[in-house]
Design an enzyme around this catalytic site. Structure first.
Site, PDB file in Angstrom:
ATOM      1  N   SER A 125      10.910   8.443 -15.287  1.00  0.00           N
ATOM      2  CA  SER A 125      10.869   9.660 -15.929  1.00  0.00           C
ATOM      3  C   SER A 125       9.730  10.600 -15.578  1.00  0.00           C
ATOM      4  O   SER A 125       8.711   9.825 -15.464  1.00  0.00           O
ATOM      5  CB  SER A 125      10.945   9.324 -17.501  1.00  0.00           C
ATOM      6  OG  SER A 125      10.412  10.318 -18.375  1.00  0.00           O
ATOM      7  N   TYR A 149       7.305   3.466 -24.853  1.00  0.00           N
ATOM      8  CA  TYR A 149       8.469   3.940 -23.733  1.00  0.00           C
ATOM      9  C   TYR A 149       7.793   4.330 -22.463  1.00  0.00           C
ATOM     10  O   TYR A 149       8.198   3.865 -21.338  1.00  0.00           O
ATOM     11  CB  TYR A 149       9.253   5.126 -24.222  1.00  0.00           C
ATOM     12  CG  TYR A 149      10.335   5.838 -23.397  1.00  0.00           C
ATOM     13  CD1 TYR A 149      11.601   5.018 -23.275  1.00  0.00           C
ATOM     14  CD2 TYR A 149      10.108   6.921 -22.788  1.00  0.00           C
ATOM     15  CE1 TYR A 149      12.525   5.603 -21.965  1.00  0.00           C
ATOM     16  CE2 TYR A 149      10.902   7.394 -21.915  1.00  0.00           C
ATOM     17  CZ  TYR A 149      11.955   6.714 -21.713  1.00  0.00           C
ATOM     18  OH  TYR A 149      13.161   7.401 -20.863  1.00  0.00           O
ATOM     19  N   LYS A 153       8.328   2.574 -18.416  1.00  0.00           N
ATOM     20  CA  LYS A 153       8.689   3.275 -17.292  1.00  0.00           C
ATOM     21  C   LYS A 153       7.334   3.011 -16.153  1.00  0.00           C
ATOM     22  O   LYS A 153       7.894   2.585 -14.986  1.00  0.00           O
ATOM     23  CB  LYS A 153       8.866   4.814 -17.536  1.00  0.00           C
ATOM     24  CG  LYS A 153       9.762   5.336 -18.119  1.00  0.00           C
ATOM     25  CD  LYS A 153      11.168   4.788 -17.468  1.00  0.00           C
ATOM     26  CE  LYS A 153      12.487   5.055 -18.549  1.00  0.00           C
ATOM     27  NZ  LYS A 153      13.633   4.568 -18.025  1.00  0.00           N
TER      28      LYS A 153
HETATM   29  P1  NAD Z   1      21.696   6.158 -22.923  1.00  0.00           P
HETATM   30  O1  NAD Z   1      21.139   5.638 -23.995  1.00  0.00           O
HETATM   31  O2  NAD Z   1      22.741   7.111 -23.042  1.00  0.00           O
HETATM   32  O3  NAD Z   1      22.291   5.105 -21.856  1.00  0.00           O
HETATM   33  C1  NAD Z   1      21.530   3.708 -21.784  1.00  0.00           C
HETATM   34  C2  NAD Z   1      22.742   2.870 -21.603  1.00  0.00           C
HETATM   35  O4  NAD Z   1      22.221   1.403 -21.419  1.00  0.00           O
HETATM   36  C3  NAD Z   1      23.570   2.675 -23.043  1.00  0.00           C
HETATM   37  O5  NAD Z   1      24.989   2.674 -22.955  1.00  0.00           O
HETATM   38  C4  NAD Z   1      23.138   1.474 -23.760  1.00  0.00           C
HETATM   39  O6  NAD Z   1      24.141   0.855 -24.268  1.00  0.00           O
HETATM   40  C5  NAD Z   1      22.914   0.584 -22.668  1.00  0.00           C
HETATM   41  N1  NAD Z   1      22.052  -0.532 -22.606  1.00  0.00           N
HETATM   42  C6  NAD Z   1      20.621  -0.651 -23.238  1.00  0.00           C
HETATM   43  N2  NAD Z   1      20.031  -1.807 -23.272  1.00  0.00           N
HETATM   44  C7  NAD Z   1      21.175  -2.597 -22.531  1.00  0.00           C
HETATM   45  C8  NAD Z   1      20.793  -4.206 -22.012  1.00  0.00           C
HETATM   46  N3  NAD Z   1      19.911  -4.829 -22.308  1.00  0.00           N
HETATM   47  N4  NAD Z   1      22.097  -4.537 -21.364  1.00  0.00           N
HETATM   48  C9  NAD Z   1      23.236  -3.707 -21.212  1.00  0.00           C
HETATM   49  N5  NAD Z   1      23.208  -2.299 -21.562  1.00  0.00           N
HETATM   50  C10 NAD Z   1      22.106  -1.726 -22.162  1.00  0.00           C
HETATM   51  O7  NAD Z   1      20.618   6.867 -22.353  1.00  0.00           O
HETATM   52  P2  NAD Z   1      20.541   8.007 -20.830  1.00  0.00           P
HETATM   53  O8  NAD Z   1      19.973   8.954 -21.486  1.00  0.00           O
HETATM   54  O9  NAD Z   1      21.969   7.747 -20.170  1.00  0.00           O
HETATM   55  O10 NAD Z   1      19.410   7.456 -20.008  1.00  0.00           O
HETATM   56  C11 NAD Z   1      19.612   6.223 -19.055  1.00  0.00           C
HETATM   57  C12 NAD Z   1      18.265   6.117 -18.389  1.00  0.00           C
HETATM   58  O11 NAD Z   1      17.564   7.061 -17.863  1.00  0.00           O
HETATM   59  C13 NAD Z   1      17.046   5.146 -19.653  1.00  0.00           C
HETATM   60  O12 NAD Z   1      16.559   4.168 -18.831  1.00  0.00           O
HETATM   61  C14 NAD Z   1      16.350   6.221 -19.809  1.00  0.00           C
HETATM   62  O13 NAD Z   1      15.091   5.872 -20.294  1.00  0.00           O
HETATM   63  C15 NAD Z   1      16.183   7.225 -18.645  1.00  0.00           C
HETATM   64  N6  NAD Z   1      15.692   8.676 -18.629  1.00  0.00           N
HETATM   65  C16 NAD Z   1      16.491   9.282 -19.695  1.00  0.00           C
HETATM   66  C17 NAD Z   1      16.040  10.677 -19.797  1.00  0.00           C
HETATM   67  C18 NAD Z   1      16.715  11.383 -21.036  1.00  0.00           C
HETATM   68  O14 NAD Z   1      16.258  12.565 -21.456  1.00  0.00           O
HETATM   69  N7  NAD Z   1      18.096  11.041 -21.270  1.00  0.00           N
HETATM   70  C19 NAD Z   1      14.969  11.029 -19.235  1.00  0.00           C
HETATM   71  C20 NAD Z   1      14.252  10.405 -18.239  1.00  0.00           C
HETATM   72  C21 NAD Z   1      14.741   9.194 -17.867  1.00  0.00           C
END
Ligand code: NAD
Ligand code: UDP
Length: 336
Positions: A125, A149, A153
């Site tokens: 991120s 958080y 990362k």
């Molecule tokens: P999200 O919560 O929609 O998706 C994450 C998925 O991981 C979910 O389906 C959840 O059920 C699953 N999960 C969590 N822990 C788990 C585990 N231990 N085992 C199996 N499944 C697990 O989030 P997102 O927005 O799709 O983000 C995905 C990644 O991108 C994350 O790592 C997040 O930190 C990163 N990210 C997101 C954003 C944003 O704004 N959405 C920005 C930068 C980085």
């Protein structure tokens, strides 16, 4: 690389990436524990693509179960989305964040090494840059974090770099996302946060829908174009395509890479709200509130490295983003 493991594949970015991977001819094996998603997403993915995504209800921290899956599918590359992602929650429950986000990564690394998986792509991120020393942010900018958080990362980036040094055959791509918004053009996939949204776009959508009374704009006294915060909003389909580009890059050119995935354009909170109202013809009542603790004034990407090395560039406009977010919000409803 044909068989791709997607952790967190039922989530917001994971589901869109799974669609792009299937449409690009890859076999996709998703692992999700549905802590922030639903297994119904996979019916939609299969329906949209006309292909079969294999999926497992397994926690990525469960190394034995993960190992069985990776061994059974002869996985070539793992795309690691699984993790918790709410900054405020991470301050309240730091151990829960370190436990899940770090342990899932350690477990994935071990399993990948054991099964000779060739590459890991990690969802990092723009938060790893901390307060910008200059803009736009390029990959050489210094790194810092101010909450658990962000620390996760940073730590995970370092863990993956260290693993690559010790095991150069395991390629690593650290993709630093800016602010993902928007939804698949079918409006059958999208972002559905549980409870009260933390992020701007879902809050705008729920306010337009009448679920929230008014949007609070956190601060109008920043040194920006109109005093409100500026961010680099990127359409989730563009982001998803960035992962396909990264997989192709690593097939041709192994190593350890870091890329920003952003548009290179900054948009203020007020500009986004006004564009949302104009494009969608709906009202978004808002008030100006005080600054949110921990927020930075402005942040946008220099996406040149991804353009040069991945041949990837964001295509969607802000108008596309507000339209697709709104249409998906109406179609999918609110997750309570
Ligand atoms: P999200 O919560 O929609 O998706 C994450 C998925 O991981 C979910 O389906 C959840 O059920 C699953 N999960 C969590 N822990 C788990 C585990 N231990 N085992 C199996 N499944 C697990 O989030 P997102 O927005 O799709 O983000 C995905 C990644 O991108 C994350 O790592 C997040 O930190 C990163 N990210 C997101 C954003 C944003 O704004 N959405 C920005 C930068 C980085
Ligand atoms: N923001 C806002 N009201 C909200 C949520 C967010 O004004 O209800 C602002 C926030 O202060 C920041 C921008 O919108 O300037 C993007 O915030 P978000 O939480 O979506 O992403 P961040 O960039 O903080 O990760």
């Amino acid at each position: 690389m044909k068989n791709i493991l997607v952790t967190g594949g039922a989530g917001y970015i994971g589901s869109h990436t799974t669609v792009e991977l299937l449409e690009s001819g890859y076999n996709v094996i998703c692992v999700d524990n549905f802590s922030n998603s639903s297994e119904k997403v996979f019916d939609v993915i299969n329906d949209l693509t006309g292909k079969q995504c294999t999926w497992y209800n397994v926690d990525v921290c469960n190394i034995e179960e993960l190992n069985k899956i990776v061994a059974a599918h002869d996985v070539n590359c793992a795309v690691h989305f699984a993790g918790y992602k709410a900054v405020g929650e991470s301050v309240e429950f730091p151990l829960m964040y370190y436990q899940n986000n770090i342990n899932s990564t350690l477990s994935l690394c071990e399993v990948c090494l054991k099964n000779n998986v060739r590459s890991i792509i990690f969802s990092s991120s723009a938060t790893v840059y901390g307060p910008p020393q200059y803009l736009p942010l390029d990959e050489k900018h210094s790194l810092s974090a101010t909450n658990p958080y962000g620390n996760c990362k940073l730590f995970i980036e370092q863990i993956l770099k260290d693993v690559n040094v010790a095991h150069p055959a395991l390629n690593i791509a650290l993709l630093r996302y800016f602010n993902p918004v928007g939804a698949h053009g079918s409006y059958r996939l999208g972002e559905r946060p549980k409870g009260i949204p933390n992020n701007l776009m879902p809050y705008i959508c729920q306010t337009a829908l009448g679920v929230r009374q008014e949007l609070r704009i956190f601060g109008n006294d920043y040194d920006t174009i109109d005093g409100t915060g500026v961010r680099d909003f990127i359409h989730v389909v563009d982001l998803a395509k960035g992962h396909v580009a990264a997989i192709k890059k690593m097939e041709a050119d192994p190593g350890c890479f870091v890329y920003n995935l952003g548009t290179g354009n900054g948009t203020s909170v007020l500009e986004l709200v006004n564009t949302f109202m104009e494009v969608n013809g709906v009202d978004v009542p808002y008030v100006i509130a005080s600054r949110r603790v921990g927020d930075i004034a402005a942040c946008w990407a220099n996406p040149e490295a991804a353009k040069e090395h991945l041949g990837w560039e964001a295509q969607y406009t802000i108008e596309d983003m507000v339209r697709d977010s709104w249409e998906a919000q109406k179609a999918l409803g609110v997750c309570t």
